[in-house]
Write a protein that holds these residues in place. Structure first.
Motif, PDB file in Angstrom:
ATOM      1  N   ALA A   1       8.912   1.637  15.868  1.00 45.79           N
ATOM      2  CA  ALA A   1       9.063   3.062  16.177  1.00 45.79           C
ATOM      3  C   ALA A   1      10.252   3.665  15.439  1.00 45.79           C
ATOM      4  CB  ALA A   1       9.217   3.259  17.684  1.00 45.79           C
ATOM      5  N   VAL A   2      11.372   2.941  15.412  1.00 49.40           N
ATOM      6  CA  VAL A   2      12.568   3.448  14.725  1.00 49.40           C
ATOM      7  C   VAL A   2      12.320   3.541  13.217  1.00 49.40           C
ATOM      8  CG1 VAL A   2      14.954   2.862  14.132  1.00 49.40           C
ATOM      9  CG2 VAL A   2      14.189   2.734  16.496  1.00 49.40           C
ATOM     10  N   LEU A   3      11.673   2.518  12.644  1.00 47.64           N
ATOM     11  CA  LEU A   3      11.370   2.553  11.212  1.00 47.64           C
ATOM     12  C   LEU A   3      10.402   3.684  10.878  1.00 47.64           C
ATOM     13  CD1 LEU A   3      11.047  -1.225  10.278  1.00 47.64           C
ATOM     14  CD2 LEU A   3      12.853   0.359   9.629  1.00 47.64           C
ATOM     15  N   THR A   4       9.455   3.928  11.751  1.00 42.83           N
ATOM     16  CA  THR A   4       8.503   5.017  11.512  1.00 42.83           C
ATOM     17  C   THR A   4       9.194   6.368  11.577  1.00 42.83           C
ATOM     18  OG1 THR A   4       6.743   3.664  12.473  1.00 42.83           O
ATOM     19  CG2 THR A   4       6.301   5.999  12.237  1.00 42.83           C
ATOM     20  N   LEU A   5      10.097   6.534  12.543  1.00 43.03           N
ATOM     21  CA  LEU A   5      10.845   7.795  12.618  1.00 43.03           C
ATOM     22  C   LEU A   5      11.730   7.978  11.387  1.00 43.03           C
ATOM     23  CD1 LEU A   5      11.917   8.025  16.366  1.00 43.03           C
ATOM     24  CD2 LEU A   5      10.360   9.533  15.126  1.00 43.03           C
ATOM     25  N   GLY A   6      12.370   6.923  10.938  1.00 41.04           N
ATOM     26  CA  GLY A   6      13.184   7.005   9.728  1.00 41.04           C
ATOM     27  C   GLY A   6      12.354   7.227   8.480  1.00 41.04           C
TER      28      GLY A   6
ATOM     29  N   PHE B   1      11.780  10.825   6.947  1.00 44.54           N
ATOM     30  CA  PHE B   1      12.788  11.465   6.117  1.00 44.54           C
ATOM     31  C   PHE B   1      12.904  10.863   4.718  1.00 44.54           C
ATOM     32  CE2 PHE B   1      14.007  11.927  10.576  1.00 44.54           C
ATOM     33  CZ  PHE B   1      13.957  13.310  10.661  1.00 44.54           C
ATOM     34  N   LEU B   2      12.040   9.924   4.384  1.00 42.74           N
ATOM     35  CA  LEU B   2      12.045   9.324   3.049  1.00 42.74           C
ATOM     36  C   LEU B   2      10.976   9.946   2.155  1.00 42.74           C
ATOM     37  CD1 LEU B   2      12.469   5.575   4.025  1.00 42.74           C
ATOM     38  CD2 LEU B   2      14.184   7.101   3.083  1.00 42.74           C
ATOM     39  N   TYR B   3      10.710  11.220   2.329  1.00 42.28           N
ATOM     40  CA  TYR B   3       9.618  11.866   1.598  1.00 42.28           C
ATOM     41  C   TYR B   3       9.870  11.953   0.096  1.00 42.28           C
ATOM     42  CZ  TYR B   3      12.705  15.860   2.232  1.00 42.28           C
ATOM     43  OH  TYR B   3      13.792  16.691   2.252  1.00 42.28           O
TER      44      TYR B   3
ATOM     45  N   ARG C   1       5.888   4.052   1.522  1.00 41.74           N
ATOM     46  CA  ARG C   1       4.666   3.254   1.677  1.00 41.74           C
ATOM     47  C   ARG C   1       5.001   1.829   2.111  1.00 41.74           C
ATOM     48  NH1 ARG C   1       1.511   2.484  -2.971  1.00 41.74           N
ATOM     49  NH2 ARG C   1       3.276   3.089  -4.229  1.00 41.74           N
ATOM     50  N   ARG C   2       6.058   1.257   1.557  1.00 41.02           N
ATOM     51  CA  ARG C   2       6.442  -0.108   1.943  1.00 41.02           C
ATOM     52  C   ARG C   2       6.839  -0.182   3.417  1.00 41.02           C
ATOM     53  NH1 ARG C   2       9.948  -1.749  -3.351  1.00 41.02           N
ATOM     54  NH2 ARG C   2       8.168  -2.009  -4.750  1.00 41.02           N
ATOM     55  N   LEU C   3       7.576   0.823   3.875  1.00 40.23           N
ATOM     56  CA  LEU C   3       7.966   0.835   5.290  1.00 40.23           C
ATOM     57  C   LEU C   3       6.758   1.019   6.201  1.00 40.23           C
ATOM     58  CD1 LEU C   3      11.358   2.732   5.506  1.00 40.23           C
ATOM     59  CD2 LEU C   3      10.875   0.368   6.051  1.00 40.23           C
ATOM     60  N   ILE C   4       5.775   1.775   5.756  1.00 38.85           N
ATOM     61  CA  ILE C   4       4.558   1.934   6.547  1.00 38.85           C
ATOM     62  C   ILE C   4       3.852   0.593   6.678  1.00 38.85           C
ATOM     63  CG2 ILE C   4       2.229   2.911   6.515  1.00 38.85           C
ATOM     64  CD1 ILE C   4       3.439   5.509   5.537  1.00 38.85           C
ATOM     65  N   VAL C   5       3.814  -0.178   5.601  1.00 35.94           N
ATOM     66  CA  VAL C   5       3.185  -1.502   5.659  1.00 35.94           C
ATOM     67  C   VAL C   5       3.950  -2.423   6.607  1.00 35.94           C
ATOM     68  CG1 VAL C   5       2.666  -3.557   4.301  1.00 35.94           C
ATOM     69  CG2 VAL C   5       2.110  -1.306   3.392  1.00 35.94           C
ATOM     70  N   VAL C   6       5.285  -2.389   6.547  1.00 37.55           N
ATOM     71  CA  VAL C   6       6.098  -3.221   7.437  1.00 37.55           C
ATOM     72  C   VAL C   6       5.864  -2.822   8.893  1.00 37.55           C
ATOM     73  CG1 VAL C   6       8.484  -3.726   8.137  1.00 37.55           C
ATOM     74  CG2 VAL C   6       7.847  -3.766   5.728  1.00 37.55           C
ATOM     75  N   CYS C   7       5.848  -1.524   9.172  1.00 34.70           N
ATOM     76  CA  CYS C   7       5.600  -1.055  10.540  1.00 34.70           C
ATOM     77  C   CYS C   7       4.206  -1.460  11.005  1.00 34.70           C
ATOM     78  CB  CYS C   7       5.757   0.462  10.620  1.00 34.70           C
ATOM     79  SG  CYS C   7       7.431   1.026  10.390  1.00 34.70           S
ATOM     80  N   GLY C   8       3.246  -1.350  10.119  1.00 38.47           N
ATOM     81  CA  GLY C   8       1.885  -1.753  10.463  1.00 38.47           C
ATOM     82  C   GLY C   8       1.798  -3.231  10.784  1.00 38.47           C
ATOM     83  N   LEU C   9       2.481  -4.074  10.010  1.00 40.91           N
ATOM     84  CA  LEU C   9       2.480  -5.514  10.288  1.00 40.91           C
ATOM     85  C   LEU C   9       3.165  -5.831  11.609  1.00 40.91           C
ATOM     86  CD1 LEU C   9       3.217  -6.970   6.743  1.00 40.91           C
ATOM     87  CD2 LEU C   9       1.055  -6.997   7.988  1.00 40.91           C
TER      88      LEU C   9
ATOM     89  N   PHE D   1      -0.522   6.512   5.201  1.00 36.90           N
ATOM     90  CA  PHE D   1      -0.495   5.769   3.943  1.00 36.90           C
ATOM     91  C   PHE D   1      -1.454   6.389   2.930  1.00 36.90           C
ATOM     92  CE2 PHE D   1      -1.547   2.290   1.088  1.00 36.90           C
ATOM     93  CZ  PHE D   1      -0.312   1.725   0.862  1.00 36.90           C
ATOM     94  N   ARG D   2      -2.642   6.738   3.392  1.00 34.28           N
ATOM     95  CA  ARG D   2      -3.633   7.365   2.502  1.00 34.28           C
ATOM     96  C   ARG D   2      -3.156   8.730   2.008  1.00 34.28           C
ATOM     97  NH1 ARG D   2      -9.466   7.626   4.608  1.00 34.28           N
ATOM     98  NH2 ARG D   2      -9.709   8.410   2.516  1.00 34.28           N
ATOM     99  N   CYS D   3      -2.530   9.501   2.869  1.00 42.18           N
ATOM    100  CA  CYS D   3      -2.032  10.825   2.468  1.00 42.18           C
ATOM    101  C   CYS D   3      -0.910  10.702   1.441  1.00 42.18           C
ATOM    102  CB  CYS D   3      -1.543  11.598   3.689  1.00 42.18           C
ATOM    103  SG  CYS D   3      -2.856  12.146   4.785  1.00 42.18           S
ATOM    104  N   ILE D   4      -0.050   9.717   1.604  1.00 43.01           N
ATOM    105  CA  ILE D   4       1.028   9.513   0.636  1.00 43.01           C
ATOM    106  C   ILE D   4       0.453   9.113  -0.710  1.00 43.01           C
ATOM    107  CG2 ILE D   4       3.007   8.041   0.076  1.00 43.01           C
ATOM    108  CD1 ILE D   4       3.603   8.012   3.112  1.00 43.01           C
ATOM    109  N   ARG D   5      -0.533   8.227  -0.709  1.00 44.33           N
ATOM    110  CA  ARG D   5      -1.177   7.835  -1.967  1.00 44.33           C
ATOM    111  C   ARG D   5      -1.851   9.030  -2.627  1.00 44.33           C
ATOM    112  NH1 ARG D   5      -4.792   2.987  -0.664  1.00 44.33           N
ATOM    113  NH2 ARG D   5      -6.260   4.540  -1.329  1.00 44.33           N
ATOM    114  N   ALA D   6      -2.472   9.895  -1.841  1.00 47.23           N
ATOM    115  CA  ALA D   6      -3.110  11.093  -2.402  1.00 47.23           C
ATOM    116  C   ALA D   6      -2.073  12.022  -3.029  1.00 47.23           C
ATOM    117  CB  ALA D   6      -3.898  11.823  -1.316  1.00 47.23           C
ATOM    118  N   ASP D   7      -0.908  12.162  -2.382  1.00 42.96           N
ATOM    119  CA  ASP D   7       0.162  12.978  -2.963  1.00 42.96           C
ATOM    120  C   ASP D   7       0.652  12.398  -4.282  1.00 42.96           C
ATOM    121  OD1 ASP D   7       0.119  14.861  -0.994  1.00 42.96           O
ATOM    122  OD2 ASP D   7       1.990  14.222  -0.028  1.00 42.96           O
TER     123      ASP D   7
END
Length: 129
Positions: A49-54, A57-59, A66-74, A112-118
């Motif tokens: 949850a903390v990593l997802t909130l952080g 702000f890494l836009y 994307r890497r943090l999304i993968v870590v949070c997902g795992l 993750f998909r939206c970031i890849r599309a951007d």
């Protein structure tokens, strides 16, 4: 302030689902007693949850985002596996918390998909220049 990126909203929703999961029982015992969560599950869920909130702000650094999304997902998949082990053992039934984890994982996948599309859009605009 207007949120202009859908992935920011999806990441926020995923973090909210993860935080709510901390306070909702993840299963129901046959005796009617709600089981106590193991501390490892709480720590992994709170960290996700903390990593997802952080991550919101890494836009500007989409690769790290994307890497943090993968870590949070795992982390959330590991929590889901730990919470479903007693279900498959027959000592518990699936609870509302498992649905919250599923919602958090789905939102992370869509973000993750939206970031890849951007990123694809930015690369195509760079080619035009």
């Amino acid at each position: 302030m207007v949120i202009q990126r859908i992935q920011s909203l999806l990441l926020l929703l995923s973090a909210v689902f993860s935080i709510v999961y901390l306070f909702v029982p993840y299963g129901y015992a046959p005796e009617g007693v709600t089981p106590l969560c193991c501390p490892a599950m709480w720590i992994m869920t709170a960290l996700a949850a903390v990593l997802t909130l952080g991550d919101i702000f890494l836009y500007k650094n989409t690769t790290l985002q994307r890497r943090l999304i993968v870590v949070c997902g795992l982390l959330l998949v590991a929590v889901a596996v730990l919470s479903l082990l007693p279900v498959f053992g027959g000592s518990m039934a699936i609870g509302a918390g498992d649905l919250l984890l599923l919602g958090a994982l789905i939102n992370l996948g869509f973000a993750f998909r939206c970031i890849r599309a951007d990123e694809r859009l930015l690369r195509s605009l760079d080619r035009i220049r």
